[in-house]
Design a protein around this motif. Structure first.
Motif, mmCIF file in Angstrom:
data_model
loop_
_atom_site.group_PDB
_atom_site.id
_atom_site.type_symbol
_atom_site.label_atom_id
_atom_site.label_comp_id
_atom_site.label_asym_id
_atom_site.label_seq_id
_atom_site.Cartn_x
_atom_site.Cartn_y
_atom_site.Cartn_z
ATOM 1 N N PRO A 28 -3.452 1.760 -9.814
ATOM 2 C CA PRO A 28 -4.536 1.184 -10.418
ATOM 3 C C PRO A 28 -4.408 -0.316 -9.996
ATOM 4 O O PRO A 28 -5.442 -0.997 -10.003
ATOM 5 C CB PRO A 28 -3.973 0.937 -12.017
ATOM 6 C CG PRO A 28 -3.349 2.664 -12.213
ATOM 7 C CD PRO A 28 -2.709 2.589 -10.959
ATOM 8 N N LEU A 29 -3.341 -0.854 -9.964
ATOM 9 C CA LEU A 29 -3.321 -2.188 -9.394
ATOM 10 C C LEU A 29 -3.565 -2.445 -8.073
ATOM 11 O O LEU A 29 -4.344 -3.299 -7.728
ATOM 12 C CB LEU A 29 -1.635 -2.585 -9.547
ATOM 13 C CG LEU A 29 -1.472 -4.168 -8.814
ATOM 14 C CD1 LEU A 29 -2.125 -5.420 -9.694
ATOM 15 C CD2 LEU A 29 0.161 -4.500 -8.821
ATOM 16 N N LEU A 30 -3.680 -1.684 -7.195
ATOM 17 C CA LEU A 30 -4.041 -1.414 -5.771
ATOM 18 C C LEU A 30 -5.555 -1.597 -5.897
ATOM 19 O O LEU A 30 -6.197 -2.170 -4.963
ATOM 20 C CB LEU A 30 -3.707 -0.460 -5.015
ATOM 21 C CG LEU A 30 -2.157 -0.149 -4.619
ATOM 22 C CD1 LEU A 30 -1.982 1.047 -3.621
ATOM 23 C CD2 LEU A 30 -1.923 -1.385 -4.008
ATOM 24 N N ALA A 31 -6.383 -0.818 -6.702
ATOM 25 C CA ALA A 31 -7.658 -0.763 -7.018
ATOM 26 C C ALA A 31 -8.285 -1.949 -7.490
ATOM 27 O O ALA A 31 -9.529 -1.960 -7.416
ATOM 28 C CB ALA A 31 -8.078 0.616 -7.601
ATOM 29 N N GLY A 40 -5.047 3.322 -1.549
ATOM 30 C CA GLY A 40 -3.722 3.942 -1.138
ATOM 31 C C GLY A 40 -3.764 4.332 0.448
ATOM 32 O O GLY A 40 -2.968 5.059 0.962
ATOM 33 N N ASP A 41 -4.853 3.910 1.152
ATOM 34 C CA ASP A 41 -4.647 4.452 2.509
ATOM 35 C C ASP A 41 -3.674 3.399 3.197
ATOM 36 O O ASP A 41 -3.369 2.390 2.728
ATOM 37 C CB ASP A 41 -5.871 3.752 3.081
ATOM 38 C CG ASP A 41 -7.137 4.984 3.223
ATOM 39 O OD1 ASP A 41 -6.940 6.092 2.717
ATOM 40 O OD2 ASP A 41 -8.381 4.504 3.581
ATOM 41 N N PHE A 69 2.926 4.586 -4.639
ATOM 42 C CA PHE A 69 1.562 4.627 -4.568
ATOM 43 C C PHE A 69 1.190 6.085 -4.034
ATOM 44 O O PHE A 69 1.935 6.617 -3.336
ATOM 45 C CB PHE A 69 0.688 3.484 -4.067
ATOM 46 C CG PHE A 69 0.918 3.457 -2.332
ATOM 47 C CD1 PHE A 69 0.045 4.121 -1.527
ATOM 48 C CD2 PHE A 69 2.007 2.870 -1.835
ATOM 49 C CE1 PHE A 69 0.331 4.241 -0.297
ATOM 50 C CE2 PHE A 69 2.443 2.822 -0.550
ATOM 51 C CZ PHE A 69 1.292 3.388 0.394
ATOM 52 N N THR A 70 -0.035 6.442 -4.451
ATOM 53 C CA THR A 70 -0.607 7.788 -3.939
ATOM 54 C C THR A 70 -0.996 7.389 -2.410
ATOM 55 O O THR A 70 -2.182 6.728 -2.415
ATOM 56 C CB THR A 70 -1.409 8.572 -4.831
ATOM 57 O OG1 THR A 70 -0.831 8.487 -5.944
ATOM 58 C CG2 THR A 70 -2.104 9.985 -4.317
ATOM 59 N N VAL A 71 -0.560 8.103 -1.274
ATOM 60 C CA VAL A 71 -0.987 7.923 -0.177
ATOM 61 C C VAL A 71 -2.375 8.743 0.245
ATOM 62 O O VAL A 71 -2.324 10.010 -0.032
ATOM 63 C CB VAL A 71 -0.074 8.173 0.962
ATOM 64 C CG1 VAL A 71 -0.590 8.157 2.220
ATOM 65 C CG2 VAL A 71 1.338 7.616 0.733
ATOM 66 N N ALA A 72 -3.439 8.069 0.349
ATOM 67 C CA ALA A 72 -4.684 8.570 0.519
ATOM 68 C C ALA A 72 -4.917 9.218 1.836
ATOM 69 O O ALA A 72 -5.125 10.368 2.088
ATOM 70 C CB ALA A 72 -5.940 7.646 0.007
ATOM 71 N N ASP A 73 -5.107 8.327 2.922
ATOM 72 C CA ASP A 73 -4.977 8.695 4.266
ATOM 73 C C ASP A 73 -3.949 7.846 5.028
ATOM 74 O O ASP A 73 -3.457 6.908 4.653
ATOM 75 C CB ASP A 73 -6.321 8.336 4.875
ATOM 76 C CG ASP A 73 -7.302 9.325 4.397
ATOM 77 O OD1 ASP A 73 -7.167 10.453 4.964
ATOM 78 O OD2 ASP A 73 -8.529 9.036 4.340
ATOM 79 N N VAL A 83 -3.584 -0.214 1.934
ATOM 80 C CA VAL A 83 -4.982 -0.619 1.524
ATOM 81 C C VAL A 83 -5.022 -0.684 -0.087
ATOM 82 O O VAL A 83 -4.658 0.388 -0.811
ATOM 83 C CB VAL A 83 -6.041 0.168 2.094
ATOM 84 C CG1 VAL A 83 -7.213 -0.263 1.325
ATOM 85 C CG2 VAL A 83 -5.908 -0.044 3.610
ATOM 86 N N GLY A 84 -5.627 -1.441 -0.784
ATOM 87 C CA GLY A 84 -5.972 -1.637 -1.943
ATOM 88 C C GLY A 84 -7.563 -1.322 -2.408
ATOM 89 O O GLY A 84 -7.823 -0.367 -2.951
ATOM 90 N N THR A 85 -8.204 -2.287 -2.119
ATOM 91 C CA THR A 85 -9.714 -2.148 -2.409
ATOM 92 C C THR A 85 -10.525 -1.342 -1.152
ATOM 93 O O THR A 85 -10.133 -1.470 -0.145
ATOM 94 C CB THR A 85 -10.342 -3.664 -2.345
ATOM 95 O OG1 THR A 85 -9.764 -4.630 -3.069
ATOM 96 C CG2 THR A 85 -11.987 -3.628 -2.733
ATOM 97 N N PRO A 86 -11.135 -0.357 -1.745
ATOM 98 C CA PRO A 86 -11.901 0.568 -0.749
ATOM 99 C C PRO A 86 -13.104 -0.336 -0.248
ATOM 100 O O PRO A 86 -13.623 -1.206 -0.669
ATOM 101 C CB PRO A 86 -12.512 1.585 -1.816
ATOM 102 C CG PRO A 86 -12.261 1.145 -3.079
ATOM 103 C CD PRO A 86 -11.281 0.188 -3.207
#
Length: 407
Positions: free
Chosen positions: A62-65, A328-329, A107-111, A195-198
């Motif tokens: 949530p903080l990353l986003a 999470g990238d 954090f959850t790694v997205a890509d 990466v935080g903000t998409p």
């Protein structure tokens, strides 16, 4: 684990996720100060933070986003809690010794994308595998080359690395490839960017927008099975020789802690295409000083400041085709290697593909043996001549699982 208060002082304050040893399921966000970790959620509740929902989450997701404005506000809170004497009485009971907690993937790694951005590393690899030919491929100085890795294989520092099984080139005179545990298990000393903000699908991210999207950095070891990689990588590139394990630090250093570390990248003799022009955002390189330790013995000191392609250019390239960023990238620099022999970030280079084994206190190494422990550490210049440490990343090699021949 380094607990040097100079490296992990008030100008650093990296974020991680921990649990008390007696409550392994109770994951909490922590802020590191020296050899202690602050229970940030408990501090947020005790001191009436406006961001208590972020601080009490079980991961950094949530903080990353939340975006750059919130990142700055949250960092200011942490600095106040840990640096303001008026908070000392409330905060002191919430600081736990690092050796009394367990650390988790923060954090959850997205890509996961891994680049190949050190000219010295690429030059060495080219000379090893293409002797007498061009060391660099024709595209190398026109774009940051990379590959899309396996997010699910990213693990936190301290978790073991199991020697992978796979196919190898057929032996001389053999009609079929060999199969079994990798015999050329290697490391790659790298820096990861979280990466935080998409971003918006179909919209490239320009180099100047790096700080709007990248939350922080971590050390990263992209473990590599060179024999499996050599047999499989033509024509599509890295696959099973890379996808079995990538280790990252348990601590994410916020990009704002590295303000004093930005530096000009090496001179480029080939002008990049306009979308890769990173000069508008100021100096794009980072002065990070890495150390590679094998079983506790330093074997290399790779300098990140020598990287040809910068993080901002990597970010621009991986989105230029319209691929969008997700919270999470993780994108990695590629092996960090300098111009000197003692600055190479892989055993492939340090031993010149096994021809010149390292002489260590416990014997020679061409590639990794079972039981070997690899640790990466690093620091960067900080404010007023100080230093900012990056959390270390370690992993110990375990023997391959038993498997039927050719299974």
């Amino acid at each position: 684990m380094s607990s040097d208060p100079v490296l992990f002082g008030i100008d650093n304050l990296p974020y991680g996720v921990f649990s008390p040893r007696d409550e392994p399921a109770a994951r909490r966000i922590g802020v590191r100060l020296g050899d202690r970790v602050l229970d940030a959620g408990a501090a947020a509740r005790a001191l009436g933070s406006a961001h208590v929902a972020l601080w009490t989450a079980p991961s950094l997701d949530p903080l990353l986003a939340a975006g750059r404005q919130v990142w700055a506000a949250v960092r200011a809170e942490a600095r106040s809690w840990l640096g303001d004497a008026s908070h000392r009485e409330a905060v002191a009971p919430l600081l736990r010794p690092l050796d009394e907690v367990s650390l988790h993937l923060p954090f959850t790694v997205a890509d996961y994308v891994d680049f190949y951005s050190s000219e010295h590393h690429a030059q060495n690899v080219g000379e090893i595998f293409r002797p007498g030919g061009d060391a660099l491929t024709p595209n190398w100085k026109h774009m940051p080359i990379g590959y899309h890795g396996r997010a699910g294989s990213v693990r936190v520092s301290g978790e073991p690395v199991v020697r992978p099984l796979g196919q190898r080139r057929p032996a001389d005179g053999a009609a079929t490839p060999g199969f079994g545990p990798s015999v050329r298990l290697d490391i790659e000393a790298e820096v990861g960017f979280v990466v935080g903000t998409p971003s918006t699908p179909g919209r490239p991210v320009p180099p100047a927008a790096l700080r709007e999207h990248v939350f922080g950095v971590c050390l990263l070891n992209d473990w590599s099975a060179r024999d499996i990689q050599a047999w499989e990588y033509v024509p599509l590139g890295p696959f099973l020789g890379k996808s079995f394990a990538t280790s990252i630090s348990a601590w994410i250093t916020p990009l704002d802690a590295l303000d004093a570390a930005w530096t000009a990248p090496p001179a480029r003799d080939v002008p990049p295409l306009p979308y890769l022009d990173d000069t508008a955002g100021g100096p794009g390189g980072l002065d990070l000083r890495l150390t590679v330790l094998l079983n506790g013995e330093p074997v290399s000191h790779p300098p990140f400041a020598t990287m040809y392609w910068t993080p901002a250019q990597q970010l621009a390239h991986l989105t230029v085709n319209g691929a969008h960023l997700r919270t999470g990238d993780l994108f990695a620099s590629g092996t960090v290697s300098g111009p000197e022999e003692g600055e190479r970030g892989s055993l492939l280079e340090l031993t010149w593909n096994g021809e010149r084994p390292l002489r260590l206190a416990d014997g020679e190494r061409a590639f990794l043996a079972d039981g070997d422990r690899v640790t990466l550490t690093a620091w960067a210049p900080g404010p007023d001549g100080g230093r900012v440490g990056l959390g270390e990343v370690s992993g110990t090699v375990e023997s391959a699982p038993e498997a039927a021949e050719g299974a």
